[in-house]
Design a protein around this motif. Structure first.
Motif, PDB file in Angstrom:
ATOM      1  N   PRO A  12     -26.675 -27.656 -56.997  1.00 44.06           N
ATOM      2  CA  PRO A  12     -25.281 -28.211 -58.337  1.00 44.06           C
ATOM      3  C   PRO A  12     -24.865 -29.497 -57.904  1.00 44.06           C
ATOM      4  CG  PRO A  12     -24.372 -25.699 -56.901  1.00 44.06           C
ATOM      5  CD  PRO A  12     -25.738 -26.353 -56.354  1.00 44.06           C
ATOM      6  N   SER A  13     -25.114 -30.333 -58.972  1.00 43.44           N
ATOM      7  CA  SER A  13     -23.766 -31.754 -58.786  1.00 43.44           C
ATOM      8  C   SER A  13     -23.523 -32.426 -59.471  1.00 43.44           C
ATOM      9  CB  SER A  13     -25.306 -32.291 -58.908  1.00 43.44           C
ATOM     10  OG  SER A  13     -26.523 -32.465 -60.158  1.00 43.44           O
ATOM     11  N   TRP A  14     -22.452 -31.297 -60.083  1.00 49.42           N
ATOM     12  CA  TRP A  14     -21.620 -31.881 -61.076  1.00 49.42           C
ATOM     13  C   TRP A  14     -20.127 -31.317 -60.700  1.00 49.42           C
ATOM     14  CZ3 TRP A  14     -21.766 -33.850 -66.292  1.00 49.42           C
ATOM     15  CH2 TRP A  14     -23.369 -34.359 -66.657  1.00 49.42           C
ATOM     16  N   TYR A  15     -19.823 -32.451 -59.877  1.00 46.76           N
ATOM     17  CA  TYR A  15     -18.094 -31.701 -59.523  1.00 46.76           C
ATOM     18  C   TYR A  15     -17.210 -31.565 -60.628  1.00 46.76           C
ATOM     19  CZ  TYR A  15     -14.141 -30.979 -56.039  1.00 46.76           C
ATOM     20  OH  TYR A  15     -12.911 -30.701 -55.057  1.00 46.76           O
ATOM     21  N   LEU A  16     -17.115 -30.197 -61.505  1.00 45.49           N
ATOM     22  CA  LEU A  16     -16.033 -29.921 -62.785  1.00 45.49           C
ATOM     23  C   LEU A  16     -15.046 -29.132 -62.183  1.00 45.49           C
ATOM     24  CD1 LEU A  16     -18.653 -29.626 -65.300  1.00 45.49           C
ATOM     25  CD2 LEU A  16     -17.181 -31.581 -64.872  1.00 45.49           C
ATOM     26  N   MET A  17     -14.579 -29.277 -62.760  1.00 46.76           N
ATOM     27  CA  MET A  17     -13.062 -28.340 -62.480  1.00 46.76           C
ATOM     28  C   MET A  17     -12.510 -28.135 -60.850  1.00 46.76           C
ATOM     29  SD  MET A  17     -14.344 -24.167 -64.110  1.00 46.76           S
ATOM     30  CE  MET A  17     -13.478 -24.015 -64.436  1.00 46.76           C
ATOM     31  N   PRO A  18     -11.737 -29.053 -60.761  1.00 44.40           N
ATOM     32  CA  PRO A  18     -11.030 -30.036 -59.614  1.00 44.40           C
ATOM     33  C   PRO A  18      -9.925 -28.546 -59.265  1.00 44.40           C
ATOM     34  CG  PRO A  18     -11.012 -31.450 -61.168  1.00 44.40           C
ATOM     35  CD  PRO A  18     -11.878 -30.766 -61.671  1.00 44.40           C
ATOM     36  N   SER A  61     -16.271 -28.606 -72.448  1.00 43.90           N
ATOM     37  CA  SER A  61     -15.519 -29.958 -73.247  1.00 43.90           C
ATOM     38  C   SER A  61     -14.497 -31.046 -72.568  1.00 43.90           C
ATOM     39  CB  SER A  61     -16.077 -30.271 -74.154  1.00 43.90           C
ATOM     40  OG  SER A  61     -17.346 -30.325 -75.059  1.00 43.90           O
ATOM     41  N   HIS A  62     -13.631 -29.530 -72.258  1.00 46.65           N
ATOM     42  CA  HIS A  62     -12.618 -30.429 -71.453  1.00 46.65           C
ATOM     43  C   HIS A  62     -12.212 -31.204 -70.060  1.00 46.65           C
ATOM     44  CE1 HIS A  62      -8.821 -30.337 -70.775  1.00 46.65           C
ATOM     45  NE2 HIS A  62      -8.371 -29.711 -69.693  1.00 46.65           N
ATOM     46  N   LEU A  63     -13.223 -30.755 -69.487  1.00 49.72           N
ATOM     47  CA  LEU A  63     -13.662 -30.646 -68.271  1.00 49.72           C
ATOM     48  C   LEU A  63     -14.611 -32.748 -68.417  1.00 49.72           C
ATOM     49  CD1 LEU A  63     -15.486 -27.685 -66.731  1.00 49.72           C
ATOM     50  CD2 LEU A  63     -12.914 -28.928 -67.071  1.00 49.72           C
ATOM     51  N   ASP A  64     -15.294 -32.639 -68.784  1.00 51.18           N
ATOM     52  CA  ASP A  64     -16.382 -33.669 -68.831  1.00 51.18           C
ATOM     53  C   ASP A  64     -15.725 -35.169 -69.815  1.00 51.18           C
ATOM     54  OD1 ASP A  64     -17.239 -33.120 -70.915  1.00 51.18           O
ATOM     55  OD2 ASP A  64     -19.236 -33.301 -71.246  1.00 51.18           O
ATOM     56  N   LEU A  65     -14.776 -34.830 -71.292  1.00 45.12           N
ATOM     57  CA  LEU A  65     -14.770 -35.418 -71.912  1.00 45.12           C
ATOM     58  C   LEU A  65     -12.633 -35.565 -72.019  1.00 45.12           C
ATOM     59  CD1 LEU A  65     -16.287 -34.722 -75.329  1.00 45.12           C
ATOM     60  CD2 LEU A  65     -17.248 -36.148 -73.504  1.00 45.12           C
ATOM     61  N   ASP A  66     -11.775 -35.212 -71.608  1.00 44.41           N
ATOM     62  CA  ASP A  66     -10.602 -34.958 -71.098  1.00 44.41           C
ATOM     63  C   ASP A  66     -10.615 -35.415 -69.762  1.00 44.41           C
ATOM     64  OD1 ASP A  66      -9.451 -35.576 -73.238  1.00 44.41           O
ATOM     65  OD2 ASP A  66      -9.028 -33.213 -73.396  1.00 44.41           O
ATOM     66  N   ASP A  67     -11.040 -34.410 -68.910  1.00 43.77           N
ATOM     67  CA  ASP A  67     -10.607 -34.284 -67.611  1.00 43.77           C
ATOM     68  C   ASP A  67     -11.507 -35.752 -66.146  1.00 43.77           C
ATOM     69  OD1 ASP A  67      -9.306 -33.702 -65.199  1.00 43.77           O
ATOM     70  OD2 ASP A  67     -10.272 -31.240 -64.895  1.00 43.77           O
ATOM     71  N   GLY A  68     -12.685 -35.808 -66.498  1.00 50.06           N
ATOM     72  CA  GLY A  68     -13.589 -36.571 -65.721  1.00 50.06           C
ATOM     73  C   GLY A  68     -14.222 -35.934 -64.881  1.00 50.06           C
ATOM     74  N   VAL A  69     -15.090 -36.310 -64.560  1.00 47.71           N
ATOM     75  CA  VAL A  69     -16.505 -36.021 -63.617  1.00 47.71           C
ATOM     76  C   VAL A  69     -15.947 -36.186 -62.091  1.00 47.71           C
ATOM     77  CG1 VAL A  69     -18.575 -35.380 -63.121  1.00 47.71           C
ATOM     78  CG2 VAL A  69     -18.244 -35.559 -65.441  1.00 47.71           C
ATOM     79  N   LEU A  70     -16.382 -35.881 -60.780  1.00 55.37           N
ATOM     80  CA  LEU A  70     -15.880 -36.439 -59.501  1.00 55.37           C
ATOM     81  C   LEU A  70     -17.546 -36.378 -58.712  1.00 55.37           C
ATOM     82  CD1 LEU A  70     -12.625 -35.168 -58.698  1.00 55.37           C
ATOM     83  CD2 LEU A  70     -13.065 -37.194 -59.961  1.00 55.37           C
ATOM     84  N   TYR A  71     -17.968 -37.149 -57.406  1.00 58.72           N
ATOM     85  CA  TYR A  71     -18.598 -37.050 -56.986  1.00 58.72           C
ATOM     86  C   TYR A  71     -18.346 -36.596 -55.428  1.00 58.72           C
ATOM     87  CZ  TYR A  71     -22.757 -37.909 -53.919  1.00 58.72           C
ATOM     88  OH  TYR A  71     -24.022 -37.687 -52.894  1.00 58.72           O
ATOM     89  N   VAL A 107     -31.261 -35.802 -65.246  1.00 54.68           N
ATOM     90  CA  VAL A 107     -31.853 -37.221 -64.313  1.00 54.68           C
ATOM     91  C   VAL A 107     -30.243 -37.922 -62.893  1.00 54.68           C
ATOM     92  CG1 VAL A 107     -32.608 -38.509 -63.277  1.00 54.68           C
ATOM     93  CG2 VAL A 107     -33.777 -37.595 -65.148  1.00 54.68           C
ATOM     94  N   CYS A 108     -30.722 -36.894 -61.570  1.00 59.77           N
ATOM     95  CA  CYS A 108     -29.142 -37.156 -60.718  1.00 59.77           C
ATOM     96  C   CYS A 108     -29.895 -38.555 -60.253  1.00 59.77           C
ATOM     97  CB  CYS A 108     -28.383 -35.766 -60.478  1.00 59.77           C
ATOM     98  SG  CYS A 108     -26.904 -35.968 -59.458  1.00 59.77           S
ATOM     99  N   ARG A 109     -28.848 -40.039 -60.210  1.00 63.12           N
ATOM    100  CA  ARG A 109     -28.618 -40.681 -59.043  1.00 63.12           C
ATOM    101  C   ARG A 109     -27.624 -40.639 -57.970  1.00 63.12           C
ATOM    102  NH1 ARG A 109     -28.079 -46.149 -61.355  1.00 63.12           N
ATOM    103  NH2 ARG A 109     -29.041 -47.887 -59.252  1.00 63.12           N
ATOM    104  N   PRO A 110     -27.784 -40.332 -57.541  1.00 69.50           N
ATOM    105  CA  PRO A 110     -26.591 -39.781 -56.643  1.00 69.50           C
ATOM    106  C   PRO A 110     -26.900 -41.464 -55.742  1.00 69.50           C
ATOM    107  CG  PRO A 110     -28.251 -38.258 -55.579  1.00 69.50           C
ATOM    108  CD  PRO A 110     -29.241 -38.738 -57.411  1.00 69.50           C
TER     109      PRO A 110
END
Length: 515
Positions: free
Chosen positions: A55-61, A210-220, A357-360
């Motif tokens: 996993p590399s997407w931090y969603l549903m914080p 789509s609520h998660l990435d377009l409304d809420d945001g993506v964390l790392y 592609v993830c480029r951390p």
């Protein structure tokens, strides 16, 4: 008397279940077959590079926050979270790359700039997605489905006229009625991959993603997702959980229809009043239990759909790669045939492939040496271990390495990095054969059971055996489903069952002063 619990598997679901049950007062032992914890959320290091292998997407914080609150702490205290801007970049066909920035205003402006009128339609789409997400969290995801209490709630029944159409049509059809541009359709359809499936198969209720990435945001989480695993391990050990690695369970032992413990490959027997298997559910049911003890026998699996398999390509690259964001999605123009190659009758590795592609190293200096970049490439492929095994520095099976070469060439051409192949200094491939061998995953799948309609919510495998008293399940193949947040919830569902809590919502959190 203190309940003695054995947890099988040291991925996020196993560690989370161990921590929560230890908090409940259980005497907990966690057994992990491999040398390292993490399961699918693993890690690999070479020559100064450190790669997440899952996993590399931090969603549903808020799900992570709630889990940490149950243990008297917070995600803010346990993790160093960074908000990504842009959330991700997409390349689609020959069109110029598009940066997707989270937030209602930014996302609607982006859609409007690409397709006149799409901004307003996205606004309504995201209102619906937010409503569906709230419904999922409050009514479906935390429900153990031990009774129909949650499903009979009058407030839910009133929403059926809105809910049922979202279950009856696919995500792709829901999107295509509202948007014309290929790129916009792909932005809204790609979240189906997070669910292990295809936008042409998962129900449109999952537009909630789509609520998660377009409304809420993506964390790392700075340091990578290994830090999430380390945080939960730390909390489990602090509560007295004993963790053993290189400890593969060969059999769940029962007597008179009740669990009595587990037997290990090294011949040891560990007694238990309660066993929670967070290993792949197919492996648990068909390898660790006798035939008469199986809730989900082989014939049950014959009618089920696994998630896609994955070709993972881990690359250490010399020099900078500004053409790639932290998250970059590369889409083929003929998307339907891409998914048909993965899920259809005559499966094959797609070529060209839609890939991620993830480029951390764009965000985190600790994952690559100075002057180098870290790339994690995920290519959805058929869940078929006969495709072969990966390897290090090109020594995997020929089909897998040839596919990786093609993917590297595709990224180079599509993203404008013509010398990418020549700049690679570290390379490793991981394939469905490795998922099957290393993680015992059914058919070498990457994530678990795909979220088709009959494998979602109350139709998904429950968190307790119907045949063996004292045997529970958690992880990506059981309720509520795929992904790190879902695995945290699955651990909580084990606790709810033991408490006799049949409510549809999350457990009450301790007083915030304790956080």
């Amino acid at each position: 008397m203190t309940r003695k619990t054995v947890i099988v598997g040291g991925g996020i679901a196993g560690l989370a279940t161990a921590a929560l049950l230890a908090e409940e007062g259980d005497d907990v032992v966690l057994l992990e077959a491999r040398a390292e914890l993490g399961g699918r959320a693993g890690s690999w290091s070479s020559d100064g590079f450190r790669f997440d292998t899952g996993p590399s997407w931090y969603l549903m914080p808020e799900v992570f926050d709630h889990f940490f609150h149950l243990l008297g702490t917070s995600a803010e205290k346990e993790l160093d979270l960074v908000r990504l801007d842009p959330a991700y970049r997409i390349y689609s066909g020959d069109d110029a790359p598009v940066d997707v920035v989270s937030g209602r205003e930014a996302s609607t402006a982006l859609f409007e700039s690409i397709e006149p009128g799409a901004g307003g339609r996205l606004d309504a789409y995201l209102d619906s997605a937010a409503d569906a997400y709230e419904l999922a969290v409050s009514r479906f995801l935390y429900d153990p489905y031990t009774t129909t209490e949650g499903l009979r709630d009058p407030a839910l029944l009133k929403r059926l006229p809105t809910l049922l159409p979202l279950l009856a049509r696919t995500l792709s059809s829901h999107i295509e009625k509202r948007f014309t541009d290929r790129r916009l359709r792909q932005i809204l359809g790609y979240p189906a991959v997070f669910l292990g499936g295809s936008p042409y198969a998962v129900p449109s209720l999952y537009h909630l993603m789509s609520h998660l990435d377009l409304d809420d945001g993506v964390l790392y989480p700075r340091g990578g997702f290994v830090e999430v695993i380390a945080a939960i391990e730390r909390l489990a050990r602090a509560r007295g959980v004993r963790v053993e690695t290189d400890a593969e369970v060969s059999r769940i032992v029962t007597e008179g229809g009740e669990v009595t413990g587990v037997e290990l490959e090294d011949g040891r027997f560990i007694a238990a009043d309660h066993v929670v298997s967070t290993a792949d559910l197919h492996h648990t049911e068909t390898k660790l239990l006798a035939e008469k003890e199986r809730t989900y026998p082989e014939k049950w699996w014959d009618k089920r759909v696994p998630s896609f398999g994955a070709l993972l390509v881990l690359l250490g690259v010399r020099g900078e790669l500004p053409q790639l964001a932290h998250h970059t999605l590369v889409f083929t123009e003929d998307w339907r045939s891409n998914f048909e190659a993965i899920f259809g009758k005559d499966t094959r590795i797609p070529d060209p492939a839609s890939l991620y592609v993830c480029r951390p190293s764009a965000t985190d200096t600790g994952v690559a040496p100075e002057g180098f970049e870290n790339l994690f490439v995920l290519v959805p492929v058929p869940s078929d271990p006969s495709l072969g095994h990966g390897g290090v520095d090109g020594d995997g099976d020929a089909l897998i390495e040839a596919a990786a070469d093609q993917v590297i060439a595709q990224i180079a051409e599509t993203c404008g990095i013509p010398d990418l192949a020549e700049r690679i200094v570290v390379r490793r491939t991981i394939s469905p054969g490795d998922f099957e061998a290393d993680l015992h995953t059914w058919r070498g799948n990457a994530l678990g059971l795909a979220h088709t309609l009959n494998q979602s919510a109350m139709f998904r495998p429950k968190n307790a055996s119907r045949r063996v008293a004292g045997l529970s399940y958690a992880g990506g193949s059981a309720l509520p489903g795929i992904g790190l947040p879902m695995c945290l919830i699955s651990a909580e569902l084990v606790v709810k069952r033991l408490r006799g809590d049949s409510s549809p919502g999350p457990l009450p959190e301790p007083a915030r002063s304790a956080v």
